[in-house]
Design an enzyme around this catalytic site. Structure first.
Site, PDB file in Angstrom:
ATOM      1  N   TYR A  78      -5.816   5.721   5.912  1.00 44.30           N
ATOM      2  CA  TYR A  78      -6.069   4.884   4.646  1.00 44.30           C
ATOM      3  C   TYR A  78      -5.243   3.474   4.643  1.00 44.30           C
ATOM      4  O   TYR A  78      -5.861   2.371   4.575  1.00 44.30           O
ATOM      5  CB  TYR A  78      -5.562   5.383   3.205  1.00 44.30           C
ATOM      6  CG  TYR A  78      -5.514   4.582   2.235  1.00 44.30           C
ATOM      7  CD1 TYR A  78      -6.790   3.889   1.645  1.00 44.30           C
ATOM      8  CD2 TYR A  78      -4.445   3.856   1.710  1.00 44.30           C
ATOM      9  CE1 TYR A  78      -6.899   2.855   0.647  1.00 44.30           C
ATOM     10  CE2 TYR A  78      -4.315   2.914   0.785  1.00 44.30           C
ATOM     11  CZ  TYR A  78      -5.528   2.355   0.151  1.00 44.30           C
ATOM     12  OH  TYR A  78      -5.237   1.555  -0.372  1.00 44.30           O
ATOM     13  N   GLU A  99       0.689  -1.178   0.028  1.00 46.42           N
ATOM     14  CA  GLU A  99      -0.047   0.099  -0.165  1.00 46.42           C
ATOM     15  C   GLU A  99       0.876   1.329  -0.216  1.00 46.42           C
ATOM     16  O   GLU A  99       0.606   2.078  -0.710  1.00 46.42           O
ATOM     17  CB  GLU A  99      -1.123  -0.038   1.148  1.00 46.42           C
ATOM     18  CG  GLU A  99      -2.128  -0.971   0.960  1.00 46.42           C
ATOM     19  CD  GLU A  99      -2.684  -0.988  -0.181  1.00 46.42           C
ATOM     20  OE1 GLU A  99      -3.104   0.411  -0.675  1.00 46.42           O
ATOM     21  OE2 GLU A  99      -3.484  -1.808  -0.798  1.00 46.42           O
ATOM     22  N   ASP A 111      -9.096   5.973  -0.013  1.00 45.72           N
ATOM     23  CA  ASP A 111      -7.876   6.761  -0.883  1.00 45.72           C
ATOM     24  C   ASP A 111      -8.450   7.584  -1.882  1.00 45.72           C
ATOM     25  O   ASP A 111      -9.897   7.567  -1.809  1.00 45.72           O
ATOM     26  CB  ASP A 111      -6.850   5.982  -1.191  1.00 45.72           C
ATOM     27  CG  ASP A 111      -7.318   4.948  -2.451  1.00 45.72           C
ATOM     28  OD1 ASP A 111      -8.563   4.741  -2.494  1.00 45.72           O
ATOM     29  OD2 ASP A 111      -6.470   4.266  -3.174  1.00 45.72           O
TER      30      ASP A 111
END
Ligand code: ADE
Length: 342
Positions: free
Chosen positions: A114, A31, A132
């Site tokens: 997030y 991520e 996001d």
């Protein structure tokens, strides 16, 4: 919206490396990388990073130069330094095992809502939102909301509204479904592929003919333009590089000597002599541009052949073979077009 979204995701999900064994560490690494660049560009970085640092402990212990080298070209190097900080927190405060609560994950360095939501839901199935920019776009269109997605308050509101909607038994597929929808169907550039969207029937933007208008996104501030001159000091074999300061833009990375403003050949010659390097030949190199988040470098460069590099060390230069630079020294992508290959 949960059921059609989850079904669609299960049938259409891309087979991506970080979806194979979604441990907290794997999700985290992927991520953070995906915040930097596209899926296809992330794949080789992800594989190489995990091969070198297979567990949190390895990340906590790796020397900084090696860490930055693994990140070279991805940009936003503070993000990977923060990852190391967080890895050390995991070692010191959680006995080397990732925290198992959302709050615990969120408390780690560099992990915002997030990333914490992504780790909590993909790895543990916790029903926390992972919002996001892609998810914001999907939600704004679905709900016909014209709030500015650049505002923190918009994101916060969406997170609050989304959390109670996440099914407790399919949090991962729900969140990844939204992300996948944003990447593959409700795309950021060009026409969204509404014909392929499992949620088209409930999309306000579509019903109201406002797809083109949403999401509303104020323009970011314009970047400052900085002119720079890059100097490639070389003797027959080595090239001069130096280490950047530990704070600020590109902290701790190595670089080719570079200076504010565009220098003329004459200025380059005078400067070289001033620092004790006798120029034998000065060759003008092509111009290049590099875009950082807040500044743009407009670069010009010179290759400065000198009789012997190691006569001087006034500037803290290191004199290194190009192959060794390539192997060991993290150099920002900004210098890519000026780095000698051999
Ligand atoms: N973009 C951000 N996170 C992602 C993920 N987990 N899979 C694919 N694209 C993404």
């Amino acid at each position: 919206m949960g059921e059609p979204l989850i079904r669609w995701y299960r049938e259409n999900r891309r087979d991506l490396p970080w979806r194979q064994q979604p441990s907290p560490y794997h999700v985290w690494v992927s991520e953070i990388m995906l915040q930097q660049t596209r899926v296809e560009a992330v794949k080789p970085y992800y594989q190489r990073f995990l091969a070198a640092l297979p567990a949190v402990k390895d990340l906590a212990e790796v020397p900084e130069d090696q860490l930055l080298k693994l990140w070279e070209g991805l940009g936003y190097y503070n993000r990977v330094r923060n990852m190391q900080k967080a890895a050390r927190q995991v070692m010191a405060d959680y006995g080397g095992e990732f925290p198992v609560t959302y709050e615990g994950i969120r408390s780690l360095a560099g992990i915002g809502s997030y990333t914490a939501g992504a780790i909590a839901s993909f790895a543990y199935g916790l029903p926390k939102p992972a919002v996001d920019g892609n998810v914001l776009r999907v939600i704004m269109r679905l709900t016909g909301d014209d709030s500015d997605i650049m505002k923190q308050s918009t994101k916060k509101q969406v997170e609050e509204n989304l959390e109670p909607v996440i099914p407790a038994d399919a949090a991962s597929d729900f969140n990844q479904g939204l992300i996948e929808l944003g990447a593959m169907v409700c795309v950021p550039n060009g026409q969204p592929k509404c014909g392929a969207c499992p949620l088209a029937g409930m999309c306000r933007a579509r019903m109201e003919g406002r797809i083109e208008e949403l999401p509303v996104k104020t323009r970011a501030k314009e970047r400052r333009i900085e002119e720079r001159t890059i100097l490639v000091f070389r003797d027959g074999e080595k090239t001069a590089i130096c280490k950047r300061p530990d704070k600020g833009l590109l902290a701790g990375m190595y670089e080719l000597p570079n200076y504010l403003g565009h220098m003329s050949r004459k200025e380059v010659a005078a400067y070289s002599k001033e620092i004790g390097l006798m120029p034998v030949r000065i060759k003008k190199l092509p111009e290049a541009k590099h875009i950082f988040s807040h500044v743009e470098w407009h670069m010009t460069g010179y290759e400065v052949r000198v009789d012997e590099l190691e006569k001087t060390n006034e500037k803290g230069f290191l004199f290194i073979h190009p192959e060794e630079i390539q192997e060991r020294y993290p150099i920002p992508a900004a210098f890519g077009s000026y780095l000698p290959r051999s």
